[in-house]
Design a protein around this motif. Structure first.
Motif, PDB file in Angstrom:
ATOM      1  N   MET A  41       9.005   0.268  -1.034  1.00  0.00           N
ATOM      2  CA  MET A  41       7.622   0.019  -0.609  1.00  0.00           C
ATOM      3  C   MET A  41       6.734   0.332  -1.816  1.00  0.00           C
ATOM      4  SD  MET A  41       5.329   2.298   2.115  1.00  0.00           S
ATOM      5  CE  MET A  41       6.611   3.462   2.331  1.00  0.00           C
ATOM      6  N   ALA A  42       5.788  -0.557  -2.097  1.00  0.00           N
ATOM      7  CA  ALA A  42       4.891  -0.321  -3.231  1.00  0.00           C
ATOM      8  C   ALA A  42       4.109   0.965  -2.985  1.00  0.00           C
ATOM      9  CB  ALA A  42       3.929  -1.498  -3.343  1.00  0.00           C
ATOM     10  N   ASP A  43       3.917   1.745  -4.029  1.00  0.00           N
ATOM     11  CA  ASP A  43       3.184   3.007  -3.888  1.00  0.00           C
ATOM     12  C   ASP A  43       1.810   2.788  -3.283  1.00  0.00           C
ATOM     13  OD1 ASP A  43       4.572   4.794  -6.761  1.00  0.00           O
ATOM     14  OD2 ASP A  43       5.258   4.457  -4.692  1.00  0.00           O
ATOM     15  N   LEU A  44       1.273   1.570  -3.524  1.00  0.00           N
ATOM     16  CA  LEU A  44      -0.068   1.245  -3.014  1.00  0.00           C
ATOM     17  C   LEU A  44      -0.091   1.255  -1.480  1.00  0.00           C
ATOM     18  CD1 LEU A  44      -2.388   0.550  -4.890  1.00  0.00           C
ATOM     19  CD2 LEU A  44      -2.073  -1.866  -4.317  1.00  0.00           C
ATOM     20  N   LEU A  45       1.021   0.859  -0.886  1.00  0.00           N
ATOM     21  CA  LEU A  45       1.107   0.707   0.576  1.00  0.00           C
ATOM     22  C   LEU A  45       1.335   2.042   1.288  1.00  0.00           C
ATOM     23  CD1 LEU A  45       1.114  -1.575   2.659  1.00  0.00           C
ATOM     24  CD2 LEU A  45       3.597  -1.719   2.400  1.00  0.00           C
ATOM     25  N   TYR A  46       2.025   2.943   0.601  1.00  0.00           N
ATOM     26  CA  TYR A  46       2.459   4.204   1.210  1.00  0.00           C
ATOM     27  C   TYR A  46       1.304   4.974   1.880  1.00  0.00           C
ATOM     28  CZ  TYR A  46       4.154   9.079   1.025  1.00  0.00           C
ATOM     29  OH  TYR A  46       4.463  10.381   1.310  1.00  0.00           O
ATOM     30  N   PRO A  47       0.169   5.240   1.173  1.00  0.00           N
ATOM     31  CA  PRO A  47      -0.904   6.004   1.853  1.00  0.00           C
ATOM     32  C   PRO A  47      -1.488   5.251   3.055  1.00  0.00           C
ATOM     33  CG  PRO A  47      -1.601   5.296  -0.351  1.00  0.00           C
ATOM     34  CD  PRO A  47      -0.151   4.964  -0.225  1.00  0.00           C
ATOM     35  N   TRP A  48      -1.487   3.896   3.000  1.00  0.00           N
ATOM     36  CA  TRP A  48      -2.022   3.134   4.142  1.00  0.00           C
ATOM     37  C   TRP A  48      -1.104   3.278   5.348  1.00  0.00           C
ATOM     38  CZ3 TRP A  48      -6.734   0.866   4.216  1.00  0.00           C
ATOM     39  CH2 TRP A  48      -7.391   0.745   2.976  1.00  0.00           C
ATOM     40  N   LEU A  49       0.205   3.230   5.073  1.00  0.00           N
ATOM     41  CA  LEU A  49       1.162   3.384   6.175  1.00  0.00           C
ATOM     42  C   LEU A  49       1.107   4.798   6.753  1.00  0.00           C
ATOM     43  CD1 LEU A  49       4.352   1.384   5.152  1.00  0.00           C
ATOM     44  CD2 LEU A  49       2.695   0.880   6.939  1.00  0.00           C
ATOM     45  N   LYS A  50       0.950   5.784   5.864  1.00  0.00           N
ATOM     46  CA  LYS A  50       0.862   7.163   6.350  1.00  0.00           C
ATOM     47  C   LYS A  50      -0.401   7.347   7.193  1.00  0.00           C
ATOM     48  CE  LYS A  50       1.192  10.735   3.383  1.00  0.00           C
ATOM     49  NZ  LYS A  50       1.780  11.849   2.573  1.00  0.00           N
TER      50      LYS A  50
ATOM     51  N   ILE B 106       8.695   5.000   6.885  1.00  0.00           N
ATOM     52  CA  ILE B 106       8.345   5.840   5.730  1.00  0.00           C
ATOM     53  C   ILE B 106       9.533   6.739   5.367  1.00  0.00           C
ATOM     54  CG2 ILE B 106       6.815   7.648   4.845  1.00  0.00           C
ATOM     55  CD1 ILE B 106       4.650   6.659   6.737  1.00  0.00           C
ATOM     56  N   ALA B 107      10.162   7.336   6.391  1.00  0.00           N
ATOM     57  CA  ALA B 107      11.294   8.240   6.143  1.00  0.00           C
ATOM     58  C   ALA B 107      12.433   7.494   5.447  1.00  0.00           C
ATOM     59  CB  ALA B 107      11.781   8.826   7.464  1.00  0.00           C
ATOM     60  N   TRP B 108      12.679   6.275   5.893  1.00  0.00           N
ATOM     61  CA  TRP B 108      13.747   5.467   5.274  1.00  0.00           C
ATOM     62  C   TRP B 108      13.369   5.109   3.837  1.00  0.00           C
ATOM     63  CZ3 TRP B 108      13.066   0.218   3.867  1.00  0.00           C
ATOM     64  CH2 TRP B 108      14.215  -0.380   3.367  1.00  0.00           C
ATOM     65  N   ASP B 109      12.135   4.671   3.633  1.00  0.00           N
ATOM     66  CA  ASP B 109      11.722   4.239   2.299  1.00  0.00           C
ATOM     67  C   ASP B 109      11.676   5.401   1.320  1.00  0.00           C
ATOM     68  OD1 ASP B 109       9.077   3.825   0.373  1.00  0.00           O
ATOM     69  OD2 ASP B 109      10.389   2.062   0.568  1.00  0.00           O
ATOM     70  N   ARG B 110      11.194   6.551   1.763  1.00  0.00           N
ATOM     71  CA  ARG B 110      11.066   7.728   0.891  1.00  0.00           C
ATOM     72  C   ARG B 110      12.297   8.614   0.938  1.00  0.00           C
ATOM     73  NH1 ARG B 110       6.254   7.176  -2.283  1.00  0.00           N
ATOM     74  NH2 ARG B 110       6.286   4.963  -1.762  1.00  0.00           N
ATOM     75  N   GLN B 111      13.312   8.156   1.626  1.00  0.00           N
ATOM     76  CA  GLN B 111      14.591   8.883   1.732  1.00  0.00           C
ATOM     77  C   GLN B 111      14.407  10.338   2.169  1.00  0.00           C
ATOM     78  OE1 GLN B 111      16.300   7.997  -2.091  1.00  0.00           O
ATOM     79  NE2 GLN B 111      16.767   5.897  -1.488  1.00  0.00           N
ATOM     80  N   PHE B 112      13.708  10.516   3.310  1.00  0.00           N
ATOM     81  CA  PHE B 112      13.490  11.864   3.845  1.00  0.00           C
ATOM     82  C   PHE B 112      14.587  12.276   4.824  1.00  0.00           C
ATOM     83  CE2 PHE B 112       9.817  12.653   1.653  1.00  0.00           C
ATOM     84  CZ  PHE B 112       8.690  11.921   2.007  1.00  0.00           C
ATOM     85  N   PHE B 113      15.515  11.342   5.159  1.00  0.00           N
ATOM     86  CA  PHE B 113      16.508  11.652   6.194  1.00  0.00           C
ATOM     87  C   PHE B 113      17.377  12.849   5.846  1.00  0.00           C
ATOM     88  CE2 PHE B 113      15.588   8.736   9.405  1.00  0.00           C
ATOM     89  CZ  PHE B 113      15.225   7.517   8.845  1.00  0.00           C
TER      90      PHE B 113
END
Ligand code: HEM
Length: 144
Positions: free
Chosen positions: A1-10, A73-80
């Motif tokens: 996921m583009a870093d630009l999208l991450y804060p919008w998704l959060k 987000i968890a999948w994209d940022r590998q928080f699992f």
């Protein structure tokens, strides 16, 4: 996921979570007062409409968005693999179980078959409050 999208998704996740928590903390309060309303009365019928709309139009869609965006987000940022995320997931699964229990109670009240008293719903009200506090501490502080 583009870093630009991450804060919008959060941000979308947190908006969905706020709507879900507003409903999950308010619904037991409606039940507390509904317990004292006479079956068949205008007041009881009004509570039924409020409970059904809160559950179907706000709580359930908000819960679905919170889960889908949170898991993405968890999948994209590998928080699992993260221990804080395991703790958070266990608590939101418990929160989701309470959500479905409240949905079951909406149906019981709608059929004038509620078996619990107002004391029971006052206690139930405290559980999602405590879970919410721990979930927010886990995801923001990430203590482990
Ligand atoms: C329904 C299942 C849920 C999943 C899968 C989930 C997952 C996540 C993930 C992966 C993040 C990103 C964390 C980061 O980037 O550092 C996040 C952020 C967040 N979540 Fe959830 N979450 C869920 C439910 C909840 C609930 C119920 C609450 C509150 C009661 C909550 C509150 C938050 C907050 C406040 C953030 C922003 C944290 C920050 O900006 O540092 N989440 N969530």
């Amino acid at each position: 996921m583009a870093d630009l999208l991450y804060p919008w998704l959060k941000a979308l996740h947190v908006i969905a979570v706020i709507s879900w928590m507003a409903g999950i903390l308010y619904m037991p309060r409606l039940f507390v007062y509904h317990c004292d309303a006479e079956i068949g009365s205008k007041q009881s019928e009004t509570f039924k409409i409020m409970e059904r709309r809160l559950y179907k139009a706000i709580m359930t869609p908000a819960m679905i968005v919170a889960w889908i965006v949170g898991l993405y987000i968890a999948w994209d940022r590998q928080f699992f693999a993260e221990p804080w995320f395991h703790g958070k997931l266990a608590m939101v699964v418990a929160m989701t179980a309470i959500h479905f229990f409240l949905g079951h109670s909406v149906k019981a009240f709608a059929a004038d078959k509620n078996r619990h008293g107002h004391k029971f719903y006052r206690i139930i009200n405290e559980v999602p409050t405590l879970l919410m506090i721990f979930v927010v501490l886990l995801v923001i502080v990430k203590p482990f």
